[in-house]
Structures are given as structure tokens and as C-alpha cells.
Enzyme design. Sequence first.
Site, PDB file in Angstrom:
ATOM      1  N   CYS A   1     -11.071  -0.489   1.110  1.00 20.33           N
ATOM      2  CA  CYS A   1     -10.111   0.181   0.167  1.00 20.33           C
ATOM      3  C   CYS A   1     -10.451  -0.232  -1.354  1.00 20.33           C
ATOM      4  CB  CYS A   1      -8.511  -0.265   0.404  1.00 20.33           C
ATOM      5  SG  CYS A   1      -8.263  -0.960   2.088  1.00 20.33           S
TER       6      CYS A   1
ATOM      7  N   ARG B   1     -15.033  -9.864   8.901  1.00 21.96           N
ATOM      8  CA  ARG B   1     -13.752 -10.664   9.168  1.00 21.96           C
ATOM      9  C   ARG B   1     -13.988 -12.037   9.893  1.00 21.96           C
ATOM     10  NH1 ARG B   1      -9.583  -5.641   9.771  1.00 21.96           N
ATOM     11  NH2 ARG B   1     -10.220  -4.438   7.828  1.00 21.96           N
TER      12      ARG B   1
ATOM     13  N   GLN C   1     -16.163   0.247  10.145  1.00 20.54           N
ATOM     14  CA  GLN C   1     -14.899   1.342  10.344  1.00 20.54           C
ATOM     15  C   GLN C   1     -15.320   2.511   9.845  1.00 20.54           C
ATOM     16  OE1 GLN C   1     -12.367  -0.969   7.475  1.00 20.54           O
ATOM     17  NE2 GLN C   1     -10.941  -1.154   9.239  1.00 20.54           N
TER      18      GLN C   1
ATOM     19  N   ASP D   1     -13.910   4.499   8.078  1.00 20.23           N
ATOM     20  CA  ASP D   1     -12.520   4.470   6.888  1.00 20.23           C
ATOM     21  C   ASP D   1     -12.624   5.603   6.153  1.00 20.23           C
ATOM     22  OD1 ASP D   1     -10.605   2.883   6.135  1.00 20.23           O
ATOM     23  OD2 ASP D   1     -11.662   1.460   5.379  1.00 20.23           O
TER      24      ASP D   1
ATOM     25  N   HIS E   1      -9.701   6.994   2.779  1.00 19.10           N
ATOM     26  CA  HIS E   1      -8.610   6.800   1.922  1.00 19.10           C
ATOM     27  C   HIS E   1      -8.172   8.158   1.026  1.00 19.10           C
ATOM     28  CE1 HIS E   1      -9.972   2.631   2.466  1.00 19.10           C
ATOM     29  NE2 HIS E   1      -8.756   2.460   2.413  1.00 19.10           N
TER      30      HIS E   1
ATOM     31  N   LYS F   1       3.311   3.142   9.129  1.00 15.62           N
ATOM     32  CA  LYS F   1       2.081   3.847   9.715  1.00 15.62           C
ATOM     33  C   LYS F   1       2.251   4.338  11.042  1.00 15.62           C
ATOM     34  CE  LYS F   1       0.854  -0.491  12.006  1.00 15.62           C
ATOM     35  NZ  LYS F   1      -0.287  -1.369  12.542  1.00 15.62           N
TER      36      LYS F   1
ATOM     37  N   HIS G   1      -4.463   5.053   3.975  1.00 19.28           N
ATOM     38  CA  HIS G   1      -5.373   4.319   4.598  1.00 19.28           C
ATOM     39  C   HIS G   1      -5.530   5.247   5.878  1.00 19.28           C
ATOM     40  CE1 HIS G   1      -5.316   0.544   2.240  1.00 19.28           C
ATOM     41  NE2 HIS G   1      -4.106   0.884   2.447  1.00 19.28           N
TER      42      HIS G   1
HETATM   43 ZN   LIG Z   1      -7.873   0.876   3.413  1.00 17.53          ZN
END
Ligand SMILES: [Zn+2]
Length: 600
Positions: free
Chosen positions: A295, A324, A342, A344, A346, A426, A472
Site C-alpha cells: 500500500c 510476513r 499478492q 494487489d 489500490h 470490507k 485495497h
Molecule cells: Zn493495501
Amino acid sequence: MSRLAQVQEKYEESQLYRIRHSVAHIMAQAVLEMFPDGKITIGPPVENGFYYDFDLPRNLTPEDLEQIEKRMRQIIEAGHEFKKTVISAEEAKKIFANQPYKLELIEGLEKGRFDEYGNPLQEKPEISIYQHDTFVDLCRGPHVQNTKEINPHAFKLTSIAGAYWRGNEKNKMLQRIYGTAWETASQLEEYLWKLEEAKKRDHRKLGKELDLFSVSDDVGPGLILWHPKGAMIRVLVEDFSRNAHLENGYEWVFSPHIGRAHLWETSGHLDFYKESMYAPMDIEGEDYYAKPMNCPFHIEIFKSHLRSYRDLPRRYAEYGTVYRYERSGVLHGLTRVRGFTQDDAHIFCRPDQVEEEISRALEFSLYVLRSMGLQDFKAYLSTKPEHSVGDPAAWGKATEALRRAIDAHEIPYEVDEGGGAFYGPKIDLKVMDALGREWQLSTIQFDFNLPERFGLEYIGEDGQPHRPYMVHRALLGSMERFFGVLIEHFAGAFPVWMAPVQAVLIPIADRHLEYAREIAKKLRAAGMRVELDERPERMNSKIRDAQNQKVPYMLVIGDNEMKAEQVSVRVRDGSQQNNISLNEFLLRINDRVAKRTAGL
Ligand SMILES: [Zn+2]
Ligand SMILES: [Zn+2]
């Protein structure tokens, strides 16, 4: 209450829970009859069944389990009542005088520290026992009223395992018997079939057999090595999804794997996410961290220009690799790892664009997941928790947008009231695989925190700065985990468009090699992924190997095929098509690839 706690509470109120708990007691009775000096410990119901831990004079065998099952059936059929009695700690100690583990539990109950399974408690509980037939257990219930409520053909003892008393490796190792129990015999049968099937589909097992991925001790646990065949599948999935993103108004970005401590202070990760991050590395006297999330990088890209209301929405997508920390004990194949990528994205948008953006994001997730051969979905909507940041009106607007998007797409959903993160509501999208197991994949998550922390702005129509909404969105989630789901969903038999090897050419004798090479060349030129099996093995063993590798098509090439300039196709599903032209075969493949069907 969290959704998990709700599910657990519902389970504890169900008849199935009472049945499983009662069968656990009945099993303990049968075990004590077999070992009169045996010591009993705890035996709770768990998901799909129950277990009970025993301290016994010798190791149990599979034959013992059969004996125990037989005796349990007799006890069940005899129709015994389950009777609860509330007693004092003194009385309990008398009843369990020769059961040291129970005495230890009673002491915990007496002090109000633990329940009868050794779980910590807040309040001092009452002490109660349950008795059926000759067996008495320290227990708060609930149980069936009579063993007649239990179907004697709907339970099975499934395995024996070692377990430390209270899960502590400093304590004595006990013997745990696992069992499963259901309301009907057909439910039991279905469950046992699924268990068998799940073993066959285990992605760690198939990952080895099909040479898809590995984990190396030298590299480290939880760090995945993608082998050529696994990587081929990932490339195909990524390429498809990247193109779909571009066609749907996303912009592709790349970002580095590490960032300065300052960035993670601004984002707040060093405050509330630090235990999931790895130790910093020193670069010229400054701390840098491997990224646990993408992010902040996408935010910096947004911030690199002054944005006007006309520039919004901006949708940045990346296959971002994050690291992680997970304890080594919880790592599991591809589904629980330490480094993963990911898919991912945004989305930065104006308040008036939120509704459409959410609807689009959900629609897009469903499209991509369906293209991957997944069909059954369930959504979970998590709303505002007690402690949260951001304007309550914005929360309301965002939550409504999420709810309307789910409604519009007619997906079954549950609401986790108050279960959202502190920074925004979410939607989690779970898919059901071929065995009906739920996997959490997509997430669409609002964030009222990061735009604030990074001071994100755009210039509105009024010429004034405004704060954009930020969402996200991870679609497949982690590529590693998604690959694990795909392997288990398809049991390694990937659809033609995804199969790392689509066809194996099998020449019958050496004299067919030349022609086979020519065919391989033509098929590769047409974009197919083919292998030529040149080994001096018998045809049948080559076919068997290709079948074990779950290759969709095996092209057998002998005298007939060579003379007629044709091929004979053996299909993974067992069907066969003799002497067809290469063109005809290519048409068939191209059709399956273009439609991304599961069919062959
Ligand atoms: Zn994010
Ligand atoms: Zn009990």
C-alpha cells in the site's frame, strides 16, 4: 462478537455437537473397559468430530479401535440416559480419586482458573458431572438425553495420535483417539470420502508428484521455489489476469521490496504490524524493512503528482511480493508461507465514485475467479467495529456501497457486524472448491486511515483540496496460496489452457521418432506446450507416466499415423480419438484454450 465466535456458538447449540460430545464419552467408557487402569484426561467435540486423550499402559493399535467401536455400538444401542449432576469440588475429588488428570482439572475449576478442558476462564464455574451407563465424566455438557439419539452407524474412530497433556511438551505424552460422528450414515460416508479425496488432492503431495514447487531447507521454511511446471501455470494465470486488469481500467505498477523505516512509521505499520515484519536491515546508517504490504508504495505513486478531480479514479495494480513473519510451527505448504506475491491493487477515488468502483471491483473479481474455473462464492461483509478511525458518515456510505454491490451480484452473504478492521469496512469473497471447502481469496477493503496518515489530496471542482477514498483490493489473494487452492480444486488435472504440458507425444518405435519430432515442432509453432517422450520405454509405460502427470492429451504415433500423416489422441479422461489430422487436433485444443473450459 466475531464471526468465528458466532459460528462456534451456533455449533455448540446444535444437536450434532451434543452427539459428538456424547460419542466422546461413550468412547472413553469403552476404552476404560478395555484398560481398567487407564487414565482419562479431556475429550471435547471439535470440527467434524471429537477426540479424547488417554494415558494408557500400552500403545493403541488399529485393531483396538475396531474393538472399541464395536463396544461403543453396543453401549449406544442399549439406550442409556445422560444425567447431569452439579456437585462440590470435594465430591468431585472423591469421584475421580484415581484419575489424577481429572483431579488437576478439578483444582483448576475450584480456583476458577480453567474449565474442564483446561481453557482459561474469567468466572468461577460450577462443577458438574455427566453420567451415562457406568461412565462418569467431569463435564458441563451439553449432551443428548439418551444414547438412542445417536445413530450407531454414523460414527467412526479415524486415527490415533500423540498429544502432550495440556499441549505442553514438558508434560507426559498421551494417546489421542480422533473420531468423527454425524446424524446419518450417509453423512458419515460423504465425510469419509471427502477426507480420502482431500488426502489425494493435498497440494504438498501433488506438488512433489507433478514437480510443481518445493521448499528447500537451505533457502528456509515458508519460502517457495516454483519449479518450471508450477511457474508455467503461474505465468499463464498472471498473464491472463494482468491483461484483464488492463482491459478493466487498472494501471500496472512495480514497486521495490524494501522501504525506509520512515515510510512504515508514516503508514503506522511499525506501530500496529511490527510483529509480522522482519528485523530491519541497515543501509548507510538507516533502517530499511522488507515490505509486509504494498500500500505505501502505491500511495507514493499517487502522491507523485498533484491530482485533480478529473484524474480520479486511479487504479494501481501490481503483483507485489511481500514478507510476513509466521512462526515456523504454523507454516503449511503453499497456504501459509513467509514470502508471497499478492495480486494487489489500490483504488483512489472521489466520494461520488465509490459506489461504481466497488461494484466494478466485485464484478471484476468474480469474472477473474470464474475464468479460473471456480464457480461457488460466498461473501462476508464486515462492518464498523467499536474502535475505529474515520468519519462515521463515510463508514456508512462505504458499507452501503459494499452491501449494494453484493446484492446486485446475487451472491449469498453473511454480515459480520462490528467485525471490520479499525480503518474501514470490507467484503471478503470466499470460494468453494470441488470438495466444498471454503477458501478466502478476494478482499475489497476500504481504508479511512492511510489517506489521512499520508495526507492524500486531490483538487475538487471547487478548487479546494479534498481527501480521496482509498480501497485495497486483492483478487486471487496470494499467488502461492491461490496455486495451492488450484492444485487441490483440480486435483492436479489442470484445464487445458492452464496445463503446463498440454500434450505428450509418444512414438511407438524408434522409426517413428523423426515424424514425432516434426509433429512436436508444428504443435509448438502453433503455440502448444508439448513434450516428446523419446525414452526407450514401452508405449504403455509412457502412457501411464503421462497419465500420472495428468497431461490432458497423449498423442500416440505409430505406422498408421505416420503413413496417413495423422495422430491418435488418448485423452486424460480415458476417451480416445484415432487417426485425426493435426489440424483437427489443433482446432480442438484452441477451442478449449480460448474458452478456458474444464472440458477436454
Ligand atoms: Zn493495501
Ligand atoms: Zn463431556
